[in-house]
Motif scaffolding. Structure first.
Motif, short mmCIF file in Angstrom:
data_model
loop_
_atom_site.label_atom_id
_atom_site.label_comp_id
_atom_site.label_asym_id
_atom_site.label_seq_id
_atom_site.Cartn_x
_atom_site.Cartn_y
_atom_site.Cartn_z
N PRO A 88 -3.07 0.91 -0.87
CA PRO A 88 -4.09 1.92 -0.57
C PRO A 88 -3.47 3.13 0.15
CG PRO A 88 -4.20 0.15 1.02
CD PRO A 88 -3.17 -0.27 0.01
N ILE A 89 -4.10 4.27 -0.04
CA ILE A 89 -3.61 5.50 0.58
C ILE A 89 -4.81 6.35 1.00
CG2 ILE A 89 -3.44 6.67 -1.67
CD1 ILE A 89 -0.99 8.16 -0.56
N ARG A 90 -4.68 7.04 2.13
CA ARG A 90 -5.75 7.90 2.61
C ARG A 90 -5.15 9.20 3.13
NH1 ARG A 90 -10.90 8.29 3.95
NH2 ARG A 90 -11.50 9.55 5.75
N ILE A 91 -5.83 10.30 2.86
CA ILE A 91 -5.40 11.61 3.36
C ILE A 91 -6.40 12.06 4.41
CG2 ILE A 91 -4.88 14.00 2.75
CD1 ILE A 91 -4.37 13.00 -0.11
N ALA A 92 -5.94 12.25 5.64
CA ALA A 92 -6.81 12.63 6.75
C ALA A 92 -7.26 14.08 6.59
CB ALA A 92 -6.09 12.43 8.08
N GLU A 93 -8.21 14.47 7.42
CA GLU A 93 -8.73 15.84 7.37
C GLU A 93 -7.65 16.87 7.71
OE1 GLU A 93 -11.41 16.81 6.16
OE2 GLU A 93 -12.66 15.01 6.08
N ASN A 94 -6.62 16.45 8.46
CA ASN A 94 -5.52 17.37 8.78
C ASN A 94 -4.44 17.37 7.71
OD1 ASN A 94 -4.34 14.89 9.21
ND2 ASN A 94 -3.92 15.21 11.39
N GLY A 95 -4.65 16.63 6.62
CA GLY A 95 -3.70 16.62 5.51
C GLY A 95 -2.62 15.58 5.61
N LEU A 96 -2.54 14.84 6.73
CA LEU A 96 -1.50 13.84 6.89
C LEU A 96 -1.90 12.54 6.19
CD1 LEU A 96 -0.49 14.44 10.61
CD2 LEU A 96 0.71 15.18 8.54
N ILE A 97 -0.91 11.86 5.64
CA ILE A 97 -1.13 10.67 4.81
C ILE A 97 -0.97 9.40 5.64
CG2 ILE A 97 -0.21 9.34 2.87
CD1 ILE A 97 0.51 11.95 1.52
N ASP A 98 -1.86 8.44 5.40
CA ASP A 98 -1.73 7.07 5.89
C ASP A 98 -1.72 6.16 4.67
OD1 ASP A 98 -1.89 7.14 8.91
OD2 ASP A 98 -3.71 8.24 8.41
N ALA A 99 -0.81 5.18 4.66
CA ALA A 99 -0.73 4.28 3.51
C ALA A 99 -0.07 2.97 3.93
CB ALA A 99 0.05 4.92 2.37
N GLU A 100 -0.45 1.90 3.25
CA GLU A 100 0.17 0.60 3.41
C GLU A 100 0.64 0.16 2.03
OE1 GLU A 100 -2.55 -2.04 5.25
OE2 GLU A 100 -2.76 -0.84 7.08
N LEU A 101 1.91 0.27 1.79
CA LEU A 101 2.46 0.08 0.46
C LEU A 101 3.40 -1.12 0.41
CD1 LEU A 101 3.36 3.82 -0.17
CD2 LEU A 101 1.26 2.66 -0.86
N ARG A 102 3.47 -1.72 -0.76
CA ARG A 102 4.46 -2.77 -1.05
C ARG A 102 5.39 -2.20 -2.11
NH1 ARG A 102 4.96 -6.67 2.46
NH2 ARG A 102 5.66 -8.10 0.83
N VAL A 103 6.67 -2.16 -1.81
CA VAL A 103 7.65 -1.54 -2.70
C VAL A 103 8.62 -2.61 -3.20
CG1 VAL A 103 9.47 0.19 -2.92
CG2 VAL A 103 7.47 0.66 -1.49
N THR A 104 8.77 -2.69 -4.51
CA THR A 104 9.74 -3.59 -5.13
C THR A 104 10.89 -2.77 -5.69
OG1 THR A 104 8.02 -5.19 -5.71
CG2 THR A 104 10.12 -5.34 -6.90
N VAL A 105 12.11 -3.15 -5.35
CA VAL A 105 13.30 -2.40 -5.75
C VAL A 105 14.14 -3.27 -6.68
CG1 VAL A 105 15.33 -1.13 -4.98
CG2 VAL A 105 13.30 -1.24 -3.51
N ASN A 106 14.33 -2.81 -7.91
CA ASN A 106 15.22 -3.48 -8.85
C ASN A 106 16.60 -2.84 -8.78
OD1 ASN A 106 13.49 -5.42 -10.46
ND2 ASN A 106 12.31 -3.54 -10.70
#
Length: 200
Positions: A123-141
């Motif tokens: 999930p990702i969210r953009i605050a009213e000030n334009g800054l991003i909050d996100a909780e990501l799972r990244v897989t690297v091959n």
């Protein structure tokens, strides 16, 4: 290029496009090519109140002017994401992305013709000030290959990238790790990696 759409009285219910042998150029007198791709597809559809987007590119190559002089191999990419309340956003084009949220179902980049690449979800969210909050799972091959390319693209963060890669060496060929963005600050676990500029 081919384009198809399913229309309704308000907004298109679905729009798809496909183009082959794509060349992107600067919008100036030089018309200098800055990117090429064997094919690019885009798909947009309403999903209740939300809107789903898909972008698929094959053998996308970028001019070194876009990568601070670094030469990177051709890439294959896929982006699948859902925008919360996207129908309302599209109905009023003057509304920006600030204050919006969504879910990255899959964002994948890989070196064309190889298994080396990375994918992320979350999930990702953009605050009213334009800054991003996100909780990501990244897989690297093939982490070593990706670390070398990332180091070429972001030389200022080369040491941090190398440190993260060394920690992945014992986790197998395709490890998965958490990447959190808090008010625009990017963390891999507890390691700060940099900042994402505010969304305009």
């Amino acid at each position: 290029m081919r384009l198809s759409a399913r229309l309704t009285t308000r907004l298109p219910e679905r729009v798809s496009s496909e183009a082959t042998n794509v060349v992107l150029t600067l919008d100036d007198d030089t018309r200098q090519p800055i990117a090429r791709a064997d094919s690019i597809q885009t798909h947009t559809r309403q999903n209740g109140a939300n809107v789903d987007f898909a972008f698929i590119a094959q053998k996308l190559s970028l001019d070194p002017a876009l990568t601070s002089g670094a030469t990177i191999p051709a890439l294959d990419g896929e982006v699948l994401l859902s925008l919360d309340d996207g129908v309302a956003l599209l109905a009023n084009a003057r509304n920006g992305l600030r204050g919006r949220s969504g879910n990255v179902q899959n964002l994948r980049l890989s070196v064309a013709g190889t298994e080396a690449g990375l994918s992320l979800q979350g999930p990702i969210r953009i605050a009213e000030n334009g800054l991003i909050d996100a909780e990501l799972r990244v897989t690297v091959n093939e982490p070593q290959t990706i670390a070398r390319l990332a180091g070429d693209l972001f030389p200022a963060q080369r040491d941090q990238i190398a440190g993260i890669t060394s920690g992945l060496a014992n986790l197998g060929k395709a490890p998965t790790l958490p990447v959190n963005i808090r008010q625009g600050r990017v963390f891999v676990g507890f390691i700060p990696l940099g900042r994402v500029p505010p969304v305009r």
